[in-house]
Design an enzyme around this catalytic site. Structure first.
Site, PDB file in Angstrom:
ATOM      1  CG  ASP A 159      31.883  37.405  44.135  1.00 38.36           C
ATOM      2  OD1 ASP A 159      31.277  36.370  43.798  1.00 38.36           O
ATOM      3  OD2 ASP A 159      33.001  37.398  44.669  1.00 38.36           O
TER       4      ASP A 159
ATOM      5  CE1 TYR B 158      37.284  37.194  49.056  1.00 33.85           C
ATOM      6  CE2 TYR B 158      35.347  38.309  48.216  1.00 33.85           C
ATOM      7  CZ  TYR B 158      36.368  37.407  48.046  1.00 33.85           C
ATOM      8  OH  TYR B 158      36.483  36.725  46.862  1.00 33.85           O
TER       9      TYR B 158
ATOM     10  CE  LYS C 281      33.497  34.152  45.972  1.00 33.14           C
ATOM     11  NZ  LYS C 281      33.748  35.541  46.413  1.00 33.14           N
TER      12      LYS C 281
ATOM     13  CG  HIS D 167      36.517  31.335  48.953  1.00 37.62           C
ATOM     14  ND1 HIS D 167      36.287  32.456  49.712  1.00 37.62           N
ATOM     15  CD2 HIS D 167      37.202  31.770  47.869  1.00 37.62           C
ATOM     16  CE1 HIS D 167      36.816  33.505  49.120  1.00 37.62           C
ATOM     17  NE2 HIS D 167      37.368  33.125  47.996  1.00 37.62           N
TER      18      HIS D 167
HETATM   19  P1  NAD Z   1      40.267  42.791  39.464  1.00 32.68           P
HETATM   20  O1  NAD Z   1      40.838  42.076  38.299  1.00 32.68           O
HETATM   21  O2  NAD Z   1      38.831  43.151  39.477  1.00 32.68           O
HETATM   22  O3  NAD Z   1      41.157  44.096  39.685  1.00 32.68           O
HETATM   23  C1  NAD Z   1      40.905  44.989  40.729  1.00 32.68           C
HETATM   24  C2  NAD Z   1      41.963  46.082  40.789  1.00 32.68           C
HETATM   25  O4  NAD Z   1      42.140  46.675  39.496  1.00 32.68           O
HETATM   26  C3  NAD Z   1      41.466  47.194  41.707  1.00 32.68           C
HETATM   27  O5  NAD Z   1      42.088  47.079  42.949  1.00 32.68           O
HETATM   28  C4  NAD Z   1      41.846  48.465  41.002  1.00 32.68           C
HETATM   29  O6  NAD Z   1      43.055  48.909  41.554  1.00 32.68           O
HETATM   30  C5  NAD Z   1      42.081  48.085  39.565  1.00 32.68           C
HETATM   31  N1  NAD Z   1      41.007  48.563  38.671  1.00 32.68           N
HETATM   32  C6  NAD Z   1      39.706  48.213  38.677  1.00 32.68           C
HETATM   33  N2  NAD Z   1      39.043  48.802  37.675  1.00 32.68           N
HETATM   34  C7  NAD Z   1      39.943  49.564  37.012  1.00 32.68           C
HETATM   35  C8  NAD Z   1      39.868  50.409  35.885  1.00 32.68           C
HETATM   36  N3  NAD Z   1      38.724  50.602  35.239  1.00 32.68           N
HETATM   37  N4  NAD Z   1      41.015  51.025  35.481  1.00 32.68           N
HETATM   38  C9  NAD Z   1      42.187  50.831  36.115  1.00 32.68           C
HETATM   39  N5  NAD Z   1      42.319  50.028  37.186  1.00 32.68           N
HETATM   40  C10 NAD Z   1      41.208  49.412  37.633  1.00 32.68           C
HETATM   41  O7  NAD Z   1      40.690  41.943  40.760  1.00 32.68           O
HETATM   42  P2  NAD Z   1      40.000  41.299  42.023  1.00 32.68           P
HETATM   43  O8  NAD Z   1      39.412  42.303  42.921  1.00 32.68           O
HETATM   44  O9  NAD Z   1      41.021  40.388  42.578  1.00 32.68           O
HETATM   45  O10 NAD Z   1      38.830  40.406  41.412  1.00 32.68           O
HETATM   46  C11 NAD Z   1      37.488  40.839  41.278  1.00 32.68           C
HETATM   47  C12 NAD Z   1      36.589  40.072  42.205  1.00 32.68           C
HETATM   48  O11 NAD Z   1      36.714  38.661  41.992  1.00 32.68           O
HETATM   49  C13 NAD Z   1      36.933  40.224  43.691  1.00 32.68           C
HETATM   50  O12 NAD Z   1      36.534  41.473  44.211  1.00 32.68           O
HETATM   51  C14 NAD Z   1      36.200  39.044  44.269  1.00 32.68           C
HETATM   52  O13 NAD Z   1      34.822  39.320  44.354  1.00 32.68           O
HETATM   53  C15 NAD Z   1      36.471  37.981  43.220  1.00 32.68           C
HETATM   54  N6  NAD Z   1      37.631  37.125  43.561  1.00 32.68           N
HETATM   55  C16 NAD Z   1      37.402  35.818  43.890  1.00 32.68           C
HETATM   56  C17 NAD Z   1      38.444  34.978  44.216  1.00 32.68           C
HETATM   57  C18 NAD Z   1      38.155  33.556  44.547  1.00 32.68           C
HETATM   58  O14 NAD Z   1      39.067  32.845  45.009  1.00 32.68           O
HETATM   59  N7  NAD Z   1      36.954  33.092  44.353  1.00 32.68           N
HETATM   60  C19 NAD Z   1      39.763  35.457  44.212  1.00 32.68           C
HETATM   61  C20 NAD Z   1      39.990  36.789  43.872  1.00 32.68           C
HETATM   62  C21 NAD Z   1      38.918  37.613  43.533  1.00 32.68           C
END
Ligand code: NAD
Length: 282
Positions: free
Chosen positions: A49, A54, A79, A112
């Site tokens: 994704d 990004y 997106k 997005h």
């Molecule tokens: P997430 O909830 O996946 O959390 C990511 C953070 O959590 C990482 O930086 C890491 O520090 C920590 N983490 C990950 N796995 C872990 C584990 N097993 N143990 C401990 N800590 C851990 O947050 P995200 O990256 O904001 O969301 C995931 C994906 O969703 C993004 O990469 C993106 O692709 C998507 N996203 C989309 C939008 C949108 O507006 N459409 C907004 C935000 C994110």
């Protein structure tokens, strides 16, 4: 071993299949995206994704080519960035996404953000995505951060039901109304920030469940999403966590545990409110 795991697929409303678990690349530095994505592909992820916003679509494309895995075996979402909501801009921006990815198509292309307060109507933007879908260069189209009234307008005023709505969902923001509307209309919910960027991981209720079943709180939370039927793509650049987040399919939460996690909802967003977010890059 994680590599042997079979990730379930969900069938979208146009028949396209999407792996329920993917790898998100938000906030991964463009210079690190190729290596991070390659690592995820090695672990077994087959769904990435990304987004124009990004700045790292090129790294995703490079990783897929470097992996030796056939393009057709990896589900790629990107997106449309906020500055490109007018029809012609959207079509141009989509061409830019394909160029950056180095691919002739994306599996899923999303608006997005709805940006309901700016001077371009997202219905115009959606019609541009319909054109893109008709060209075959996006296998499916959908939206992100759409609230119920925004979805309702697309249903009322256009001929295509979005395949997905990618929204913020985690135990502290269950977002039930938008999910339920999607379920009624055949729109799959994709849960972004599935572990609230780490904020849920010390929660006592999640810790109790995790200790009882011998999994991490991240795994318990991600498994909760899986059992509720949402698509997820947690992000990490740490190999151990990338493996841990993929290892969700050899255990099950009880209905009581699922309900207890759902009850943690406190309506707490980590990201912007889609009704008022109006950021457009200059
Ligand atoms: P997430 O909830 O996946 O959390 C990511 C953070 O959590 C990482 O930086 C890491 O520090 C920590 N983490 C990950 N796995 C872990 C584990 N097993 N143990 C401990 N800590 C851990 O947050 P995200 O990256 O904001 O969301 C995931 C994906 O969703 C993004 O990469 C993106 O692709 C998507 N996203 C989309 C939008 C949108 O507006 N459409 C907004 C935000 C994110």
């Amino acid at each position: 071993m994680a590599r042997m795991t079979t990730v379930p697929s969900i069938t979208l409303n146009n028949g396209v299949e999407i792996p329920q678990l993917g790898f998100g690349v938000y906030q991964i530095d463009p210079d690190e995206t190729k290596d991070a994505t390659l690592a995820a592909l090695e672990v077994g992820y087959r769904h990435i994704d990304t987004a124009e916003m990004y700045g790292n679509e090129a790294g995703v494309g490079e990783a897929i080519r470097a992996s030796g895995i056939d393009r057709s075996e990896v589900f790629v979402t990107s997106k449309l960035n906020n500055g490109f909501h007018r029809r012609d801009d959207a079509l141009r921006a989509f061409d830019g996404t394909l160029d950056a990815l180095g691919s002739e198509y994306v599996d899923l292309f999303l608006i997005h953000w709805p940006l309901p307060t700016i001077d371009v109507d997202y219905v115009e933007t959606w019609k541009a995505l319909e054109e893109i879908a008709a060209s075959g260069r996006a296998k499916a189209i959908g939206v992100s951060n759409f609230q119920v009234p925004h979805l309702q307008r697309l249903l009322d005023e256009t001929g295509t039901v979005p395949a997905v709505n990618q929204i913020e969902v985690h135990p502290f923001l269950v977002n039930e109304e938008v999910r339920a509307f999607g379920q009624q209309k055949g729109i799959v919910t994709e849960a972004w920030s599935p572990i609230a960027q780490g904020k849920v991981l010390d929660d006592p209720a999640l810790t109790e469940i995790a200790e009882r079943i011998g999994k991490s709180t991240a795994q318990v939370t991600l498994r909760w999403h899986v059992q509720r039927g949402d698509v997820i793509f947690p992000k990490s650049v740490t190999r151990k966590r990338v493996e841990e987040n993929f290892d969700l399919f050899d255990f099950e939460l009880t209905d009581a545990d699922v309900a207890a996690i759902t009850a943690l909802d406190k309506g707490e967003r980590t990201g912007p409110d889609p009704d008022t977010f109006d950021y457009v890059p200059s």
